[in-house]
Design an enzyme around this catalytic site. Structure first.
Site, mmCIF file in Angstrom:
data_model
loop_
_atom_site.group_PDB
_atom_site.id
_atom_site.type_symbol
_atom_site.label_atom_id
_atom_site.label_comp_id
_atom_site.label_asym_id
_atom_site.label_seq_id
_atom_site.Cartn_x
_atom_site.Cartn_y
_atom_site.Cartn_z
ATOM 1 N N LYS A 63 0.627 -1.350 0.017
ATOM 2 C CA LYS A 63 -0.055 0.017 0.123
ATOM 3 C C LYS A 63 0.758 1.502 0.027
ATOM 4 O O LYS A 63 0.396 2.375 -0.292
ATOM 5 C CB LYS A 63 -0.743 0.005 1.396
ATOM 6 N N SER A 88 -9.682 -0.179 6.621
ATOM 7 C CA SER A 88 -9.485 -1.109 7.618
ATOM 8 C C SER A 88 -8.073 -1.419 8.132
ATOM 9 O O SER A 88 -7.895 -2.077 8.852
ATOM 10 C CB SER A 88 -10.348 -2.369 7.461
#
Lengths: 332, 332
Positions: A63, A88
């Site tokens: 990410k 999340s």
């Protein structure tokens, strides 16, 4: 097969140029992650496997590539007000870290049921946590409130061209590190990772096959591919907590056109693959991270018409942020 | 500081030439293991850390370097009769794999109390297991019986010039991968690993500091350095099951002359370091493998006179063969 990659940007919003630009932008800040191989796992799979270890990326997952590309793309005025996301986990940590890099605030809306280790990661990288309820509605409402109060920029975890371009840099590295690769297996959730990887890989070599790996309990991508339109699920149920999102309007067309097939696996196959990653590769992956190996070893992939042509398989081990309390409790 | 490295071979039986020869011999067969870094762990340590991931080596530990160098050094007649060892784990797996590579038998004497995952590794690589009692006497007697019956060559896990030279190849790689390193921390047990690493590193750059990391419950190397002669312990008690051996007559002189100091740590520090390896680095190490990080983070190292001069620290994560049953039981 002749491909006119020049029109990709026009059609999909992302192309090999935006991915190469991302690479130039982020390469001073990211880890070039190693590719590991294992004769033992090659024997188990009956294929040559190349594990791209994005769990070793900063923040513990791929990410950070997309997040740092997005944050570094912001102009000065935008950047000054900070960034917001509702995520999340891994995107939240990555965005916190990318914001810290640029010295701007990151406001992170996190649902109360998020795994503790992912919350700790956000804290570690200096993100400002704003709690929401577990529902998507509460997450979005909370994020909107923060947007209005701060003027910060909302950075979606996957449905964003800058994010997709950042994730695509994985293919630039991987195909240089392991040029024999003819197939890449990528976990699929919202589709940001696989969109970038697929678009970059097929722009470099249109013959490369791209497979998505998806858990049975969150198989919206498989259903979407079958239906020819985005399907969202009313609920999901899988150990792979990072793979519960649905495709977006930017990722879906890329998944539709560049992903050869979706391999759906059971949670027990994910756990088995995770165990092989720890015991054979010695890599600490999270369940979502191990799903690519689960797919390669699954009966459904071996039954796929393309299996006979997949000789050199790249597997993206996407992340390693997992709560191992049970392990430490057993030692102390 | 001027060093006459040419005489090392004469004095110690091993020198930079035997280590470079080992590198040429084994490099087609071993993994060049990656060096990982972590900003988070740099902040925790207050130093730049470079993790040499020998847990990713074939067989899951550095041992394959020495074992493959020894097996590939055997002449045809010697090799044909096979190799024998009595080892509690990683050397056994490594020797099995090295023998398999050359197509010769490996007879592995294993004490009945060896961890299951290490036994499985021997099976995986085709070693022929011969069980002994847990005592060193039973292990040696059993190995001698096998020697007499088969005519195979006994390969000691560490007190062997070929083994020490093979382990030394780690420094050749590490100092190329991370040229700024001024200090290397290495787990110490029988001393094969640290002898090779220290001799190679100090031959390349005599200013590099070499520290051994040793568990309190098996601190014979610290005691030996203090006494100026080999001390063996009547019993050991540590979670680091790979660090229970005593120095040999080949490794002791190298440890005496090339290891700057021994950092002794508690088991609880090892477990804490192991947890950081899993949670931050995402590397699955065994307790013995994590002890280098435990040493860097320990009060005793920070109190060491040399600490102020250690800026770029290489840490050998020596192995990853650990039984994680508790973890998998918690998931299934």
């Amino acid at each position: 097969m002749e491909v006119n990659t020049e029109r990709y940007g026009e059609i999909y919003g992302v192309d090999i140029s935006t991915i190469r630009e991302a690479q130039v932008r982020i390469s001073p800040f990211i880890h070039t992650t190693p590719v590991l191989t294992s004769e033992t796992l090659n024997c188990t799979a009956g294929r040559k496997l190349y594990f791209k270890c994005e769990c070793f990326q900063k923040g513990g997952a791929f990410k950070f590539r997309g997040a740092s590309n997005a944050v570094l793309s912001l102009d000065l005025d935008q950047a000054a007000k900070g960034v917001v996301t509702h995520s999340s986990g891994n995107h939240a940590a990555a965005l916190s870290l990318a914001a810290k890099l640029r010295g701007i605030p990151a406001y992170i809306v996190i649902p109360k049921n998020a795994p503790n280790c992912k919350v700790e990661n956000v804290n570690r990288y200096g993100g400002q946590i704003i709690w929401s309820e577990a529902t998507m509605q509460s997450r979005e409402e909370t994020a909107n409130r923060v947007l209005q109060e701060t003027g910060a920029v909302l950075l979606h975890p996957y449905n964003d061209k800058r994010i997709i371009s950042g994730q695509g840099t994985i293919s630039l590295e991987l195909l240089k590190q392991a040029p024999l690769i003819d197939t890449i297996i990528v976990p699929i959730s919202g589709g940001g990772l696989i969109s970038g990887v697929a678009l970059a890989a097929k722009s470099i070599n249109p013959n490369i096959r791209i497979f998505a790996a998806e858990p049975r309990g969150a198989n919206d991508a498989a259903q979407s591919k079958a239906a020819g339109r985005i399907i969202t699920l009313p609920e999901t149920n899988t150990i792979a907590d990072g793979l519960r999102a649905s495709l977006g309007d930017l990722t879906w067309p890329i998944v539709r056109d560049f992903v050869d097939d979706v391999i759906v696996v059971e949670d027990k196959e994910i756990i088995k693959a995770m165990r092989l990653c720890y015991e054979i590769l010695k890599v600490a992956v999270e369940p979502s991270g191990a799903i690519g190996l689960a797919a390669v070893l699954s009966d459904s992939f071996r039954g796929n018409a393309a299996w006979k042509d997949c000789h050199h398989i790249g597997i993206v081990l996407s992340g390693g942020n997992v709560d191992l309390s049970a392990l430490w409790d057993s030692l102390c």
